[in-house]
Design a protein around this motif. Structure first.
Motif, PDB file in Angstrom:
ATOM      1  N   ALA A  79       0.834  -1.206   0.000  1.00  0.00           N
ATOM      2  CA  ALA A  79       0.000   0.000   0.000  1.00  0.00           C
ATOM      3  C   ALA A  79       0.866   1.252   0.000  1.00  0.00           C
ATOM      4  O   ALA A  79       0.485   2.277  -0.566  1.00  0.00           O
ATOM      5  N   GLY A  80       2.045   1.175   0.622  1.00  0.00           N
ATOM      6  CA  GLY A  80       2.963   2.310   0.645  1.00  0.00           C
ATOM      7  C   GLY A  80       3.466   2.667  -0.738  1.00  0.00           C
ATOM      8  O   GLY A  80       3.593   3.846  -1.086  1.00  0.00           O
ATOM      9  N   ILE A  81       3.733   1.660  -1.537  1.00  0.00           N
ATOM     10  CA  ILE A  81       4.218   1.894  -2.902  1.00  0.00           C
ATOM     11  C   ILE A  81       3.117   2.529  -3.749  1.00  0.00           C
ATOM     12  O   ILE A  81       3.355   3.476  -4.496  1.00  0.00           O
ATOM     13  N   VAL A  82       1.893   2.008  -3.623  1.00  0.00           N
ATOM     14  CA  VAL A  82       0.768   2.553  -4.385  1.00  0.00           C
ATOM     15  C   VAL A  82       0.524   4.006  -3.989  1.00  0.00           C
ATOM     16  O   VAL A  82       0.312   4.874  -4.849  1.00  0.00           O
ATOM     17  N   ASN A  83       0.583   4.299  -2.688  1.00  0.00           N
ATOM     18  CA  ASN A  83       0.394   5.663  -2.210  1.00  0.00           C
ATOM     19  C   ASN A  83       1.496   6.580  -2.743  1.00  0.00           C
ATOM     20  O   ASN A  83       1.241   7.714  -3.146  1.00  0.00           O
ATOM     21  N   TYR A  84       2.728   6.081  -2.755  1.00  0.00           N
ATOM     22  CA  TYR A  84       3.853   6.862  -3.275  1.00  0.00           C
ATOM     23  C   TYR A  84       3.641   7.211  -4.749  1.00  0.00           C
ATOM     24  O   TYR A  84       3.865   8.342  -5.175  1.00  0.00           O
ATOM     25  N   ILE A  85       3.194   6.239  -5.535  1.00  0.00           N
ATOM     26  CA  ILE A  85       2.962   6.467  -6.970  1.00  0.00           C
ATOM     27  C   ILE A  85       1.831   7.470  -7.171  1.00  0.00           C
ATOM     28  O   ILE A  85       1.938   8.382  -8.000  1.00  0.00           O
ATOM     29  N   LYS A  86       0.743   7.339  -6.398  1.00  0.00           N
ATOM     30  CA  LYS A  86      -0.363   8.293  -6.509  1.00  0.00           C
ATOM     31  C   LYS A  86       0.102   9.709  -6.170  1.00  0.00           C
ATOM     32  O   LYS A  86      -0.239  10.670  -6.861  1.00  0.00           O
ATOM     33  N   GLU A  87       0.871   9.839  -5.100  1.00  0.00           N
ATOM     34  CA  GLU A  87       1.358  11.162  -4.704  1.00  0.00           C
ATOM     35  C   GLU A  87       2.323  11.729  -5.743  1.00  0.00           C
ATOM     36  O   GLU A  87       2.328  12.934  -5.997  1.00  0.00           O
ATOM     37  N   PHE A 127       2.284  11.146  -9.033  1.00  0.00           N
ATOM     38  CA  PHE A 127       1.490  11.632 -10.161  1.00  0.00           C
ATOM     39  C   PHE A 127       0.784  12.930  -9.816  1.00  0.00           C
ATOM     40  O   PHE A 127       0.702  13.841 -10.638  1.00  0.00           O
ATOM     41  N   GLY A 128       0.274  13.028  -8.589  1.00  0.00           N
ATOM     42  CA  GLY A 128      -0.368  14.264  -8.160  1.00  0.00           C
ATOM     43  C   GLY A 128       0.602  15.427  -8.165  1.00  0.00           C
ATOM     44  O   GLY A 128       0.267  16.552  -8.562  1.00  0.00           O
ATOM     45  N   GLU A 129       1.817  15.174  -7.716  1.00  0.00           N
ATOM     46  CA  GLU A 129       2.871  16.210  -7.716  1.00  0.00           C
ATOM     47  C   GLU A 129       3.180  16.660  -9.139  1.00  0.00           C
ATOM     48  O   GLU A 129       3.284  17.855  -9.422  1.00  0.00           O
ATOM     49  N   LEU A 130       3.336  15.712 -10.047  1.00  0.00           N
ATOM     50  CA  LEU A 130       3.633  16.050 -11.440  1.00  0.00           C
ATOM     51  C   LEU A 130       2.481  16.803 -12.094  1.00  0.00           C
ATOM     52  O   LEU A 130       2.690  17.711 -12.895  1.00  0.00           O
ATOM     53  N   LYS A 131       1.259  16.436 -11.749  1.00  0.00           N
ATOM     54  CA  LYS A 131       0.084  17.040 -12.374  1.00  0.00           C
ATOM     55  C   LYS A 131      -0.176  18.454 -11.856  1.00  0.00           C
ATOM     56  O   LYS A 131      -0.531  19.347 -12.623  1.00  0.00           O
ATOM     57  N   ASN A 132       0.018  18.673 -10.560  1.00  0.00           N
ATOM     58  CA  ASN A 132      -0.411  19.925  -9.948  1.00  0.00           C
ATOM     59  C   ASN A 132       0.704  20.915  -9.627  1.00  0.00           C
ATOM     60  O   ASN A 132       0.453  22.116  -9.595  1.00  0.00           O
ATOM     61  N   ASN A 133       1.903  20.440  -9.369  1.00  0.00           N
ATOM     62  CA  ASN A 133       2.945  21.335  -8.846  1.00  0.00           C
ATOM     63  C   ASN A 133       4.128  21.559  -9.776  1.00  0.00           C
ATOM     64  O   ASN A 133       4.990  22.370  -9.473  1.00  0.00           O
ATOM     65  N   VAL A 134       4.194  20.835 -10.867  1.00  0.00           N
ATOM     66  CA  VAL A 134       5.321  20.977 -11.789  1.00  0.00           C
ATOM     67  C   VAL A 134       4.924  21.927 -12.912  1.00  0.00           C
ATOM     68  O   VAL A 134       3.842  21.810 -13.492  1.00  0.00           O
ATOM     69  N   THR A 135       5.788  22.876 -13.208  1.00  0.00           N
ATOM     70  CA  THR A 135       5.563  23.783 -14.328  1.00  0.00           C
ATOM     71  C   THR A 135       6.254  23.197 -15.557  1.00  0.00           C
ATOM     72  O   THR A 135       7.481  23.093 -15.595  1.00  0.00           O
ATOM     73  N   TRP A 136       5.463  22.790 -16.523  1.00  0.00           N
ATOM     74  CA  TRP A 136       6.008  22.174 -17.723  1.00  0.00           C
ATOM     75  C   TRP A 136       6.345  23.251 -18.742  1.00  0.00           C
ATOM     76  O   TRP A 136       5.612  24.221 -18.899  1.00  0.00           O
ATOM     77  N   PRO A 137       7.455  23.088 -19.471  1.00  0.00           N
ATOM     78  CA  PRO A 137       7.813  24.083 -20.488  1.00  0.00           C
ATOM     79  C   PRO A 137       6.881  23.982 -21.697  1.00  0.00           C
ATOM     80  O   PRO A 137       6.290  22.930 -21.947  1.00  0.00           O
TER      81      PRO A 137
END
Length: 65
Positions: free
Chosen positions: A2-10, A12-22
């Motif tokens: 469950a820790g690995i699944v939670n890590y992957i979800k977090e 993806f959330g980080e990449l989707k919401n907090n990363v500024t893509w060029p």
């Protein structure tokens, strides 16, 4: 597990919401820049390797007479 699944979800959330893509043009420009510097750096390493190889070969030929 469950820790690995939670890590992957977090992650993806980080990449989707907090990363500024060029923008696409900037990504292309930076990709070309990286490719050019990679080629230049590899040619420099190849040149240094060739010089050292010849120096070492000459040195051992000189020692063995």
């Amino acid at each position: 597990m469950a820790g690995i699944v939670n890590y992957i979800k977090e992650s993806f959330g980080e990449l989707k919401n907090n990363v500024t893509w060029p923008v696409w043009e900037e990504a292309q420009r930076l990709t070309i820049l990286v490719a050019v510097f990679s080629i230049i750096f590899s040619l420099a390493i190849w040149g240094i390797d060739t010089v050292f190889s010849k120096v070492i070969t000459t040195y051992f030929e000189w020692i063995n007479g």
